[in-house]
Design a protein around this motif. Sequence first.
Motif, PDB file in Angstrom:
ATOM      1  N   LYS A  16       0.824  -1.218   0.000  1.00 53.17           N
ATOM      2  CA  LYS A  16       0.000   0.000   0.000  1.00 53.17           C
ATOM      3  C   LYS A  16       0.852   1.260   0.000  1.00 53.17           C
ATOM      4  O   LYS A  16       0.324   2.357   0.205  1.00 53.17           O
ATOM      5  N   CYS A  18       3.008   2.528   2.181  1.00 50.83           N
ATOM      6  CA  CYS A  18       2.960   3.328   3.407  1.00 50.83           C
ATOM      7  C   CYS A  18       4.324   3.892   3.774  1.00 50.83           C
ATOM      8  O   CYS A  18       4.420   4.775   4.611  1.00 50.83           O
ATOM      9  N   LYS A  19       5.387   3.352   3.213  1.00 47.38           N
ATOM     10  CA  LYS A  19       6.755   3.861   3.387  1.00 47.38           C
ATOM     11  C   LYS A  19       7.352   3.534   4.759  1.00 47.38           C
ATOM     12  O   LYS A  19       8.445   3.997   5.086  1.00 47.38           O
ATOM     13  N   VAL A  20       6.650   2.741   5.573  1.00 52.56           N
ATOM     14  CA  VAL A  20       7.182   2.397   6.888  1.00 52.56           C
ATOM     15  C   VAL A  20       8.448   1.538   6.745  1.00 52.56           C
ATOM     16  O   VAL A  20       9.412   1.696   7.487  1.00 52.56           O
ATOM     17  N   VAL A  23      11.687   3.732   5.814  1.00 52.39           N
ATOM     18  CA  VAL A  23      12.385   4.408   6.913  1.00 52.39           C
ATOM     19  C   VAL A  23      12.940   3.413   7.935  1.00 52.39           C
ATOM     20  O   VAL A  23      13.818   3.767   8.709  1.00 52.39           O
ATOM     21  N   SER A  24      12.453   2.161   7.938  1.00 51.85           N
ATOM     22  CA  SER A  24      12.961   1.176   8.894  1.00 51.85           C
ATOM     23  C   SER A  24      14.228   0.498   8.419  1.00 51.85           C
ATOM     24  O   SER A  24      14.930  -0.114   9.216  1.00 51.85           O
ATOM     25  N   SER A  57      14.239  -6.272   8.856  1.00 53.44           N
ATOM     26  CA  SER A  57      13.557  -5.163   9.551  1.00 53.44           C
ATOM     27  C   SER A  57      12.339  -4.690   8.769  1.00 53.44           C
ATOM     28  O   SER A  57      11.291  -4.394   9.346  1.00 53.44           O
ATOM     29  N   ALA A  59      10.523  -6.422   6.709  1.00 47.90           N
ATOM     30  CA  ALA A  59       9.462  -7.429   6.679  1.00 47.90           C
ATOM     31  C   ALA A  59       8.709  -7.486   7.997  1.00 47.90           C
ATOM     32  O   ALA A  59       7.485  -7.633   8.008  1.00 47.90           O
ATOM     33  N   ILE A  60       9.427  -7.342   9.127  1.00 48.49           N
ATOM     34  CA  ILE A  60       8.707  -7.480  10.399  1.00 48.49           C
ATOM     35  C   ILE A  60       7.864  -6.257  10.698  1.00 48.49           C
ATOM     36  O   ILE A  60       6.943  -6.335  11.480  1.00 48.49           O
ATOM     37  N   ILE A  61       8.149  -5.118  10.075  1.00 40.67           N
ATOM     38  CA  ILE A  61       7.335  -3.924  10.351  1.00 40.67           C
ATOM     39  C   ILE A  61       6.242  -3.725   9.298  1.00 40.67           C
ATOM     40  O   ILE A  61       5.332  -2.935   9.505  1.00 40.67           O
ATOM     41  N   CYS A  62       6.301  -4.453   8.199  1.00 39.48           N
ATOM     42  CA  CYS A  62       5.317  -4.243   7.118  1.00 39.48           C
ATOM     43  C   CYS A  62       3.913  -4.600   7.614  1.00 39.48           C
ATOM     44  O   CYS A  62       3.653  -5.741   7.962  1.00 39.48           O
ATOM     45  N   PRO A  63       2.988  -3.648   7.651  1.00 45.58           N
ATOM     46  CA  PRO A  63       1.649  -3.948   8.182  1.00 45.58           C
ATOM     47  C   PRO A  63       0.871  -4.913   7.296  1.00 45.58           C
ATOM     48  O   PRO A  63      -0.071  -5.538   7.760  1.00 45.58           O
ATOM     49  N   ASP A  64       1.246  -5.022   6.041  1.00 46.77           N
ATOM     50  CA  ASP A  64       0.502  -5.895   5.137  1.00 46.77           C
ATOM     51  C   ASP A  64       1.250  -7.173   4.794  1.00 46.77           C
ATOM     52  O   ASP A  64       0.807  -7.946   3.953  1.00 46.77           O
TER      53      ASP A  64
END
Lengths: 75, 254
Positions: A16, A18-20, A23-24, A57, A59-64
């Motif tokens: 989606k 989100c760009k999280v 930056v991670s 990093s 992959a573990i923060i990806c909300p989707d």
Amino acid sequence: MAKIKGTVVIDTEHCKGCKVCVVSCPCGVLDLSSQVNGKGYNYCYMANPDACTGCASCAIICPDTCITVYRQKFE
Amino acid sequence: MAEFEVQKTQENLVYSRTKVLTDNVMHYCPGCSHGTVHKLIAEVIDEMNMQDKTIGVSPVGCAVFAYNYLDIDWAEAAHGRAPAVATAIKRLNPDKMVFTYQGDGDLAAIGTAETIHICNRGENVAIFFVNNGIYGMTGGQMAPTTLIGMKTATCPYGRDPKLHGFPYKIGNIVSQLEGTCYVTRQSVNTPAAVRKAKKAIRKAFENSLAGKGVSFVEFVGTCNSGWKMDPVAANKWMEENMIPAYPLGDLKDI
């Protein structure tokens, strides 16, 4: 010298934008593409694939959960 | 650098989507904390090998469709009544792992009585509470957990304690009750925080199987649509404003 390299596979249709993950990433591997997916989101891609260490990093923060990570050691 | 091309084989696999998550695309906004928390719960269920022995209770709110995303048994409760439904499920199926997944409008507003009483009775369930300080699904209205001065659709000049009262720290309240065994507050804004949150989820599930009482895991989350920010700015705003008001860490662990 042994070298650890990683790579990621991104499910661009699930992304989606989100760009999280961007930056991670501690190595600055990922960025958002100028292309869009079927839903009109600018999905993420490996802008700098040589820098990836496979730390997961992103992959573990990806909300989707659209990132799969591989890592290999080169002797 | 073709000589360092990583082979995408099973033995080199570091991280992939857990089989407990279904293939449905989540309806959440880009960057929503709910997606990350869903994923962590799914991963813990997979690691504990409890996929066929877990029953979730989904709330009313953004997470109402949680049953579409985790491939386990689910019940859908009326608004705020997930703890009551979970109590019945756990009492009738004592060998199952039962959890509720609730937001702040569900757990801390309309469901306050159910939340307080399940924690006081000490049922052996896990409660996962996502606190983003706003009613996300209905369009960003003020919630009990909205911070002082925070602007929402129903307090456009910022929350004023004289008019709207103070933010409600339900984690601190339930930690005072004797039925709870584990009360913790986590976040999912950085990879390190995600790893800690996953450990908290695992501990909550293990406590519920060990019959120690209610485990209450609060996630301080973002609502970038409700806060009118992009996901990265929302995570930054959360670190600067939400986390000082809702400090992370274990509030109770026995």
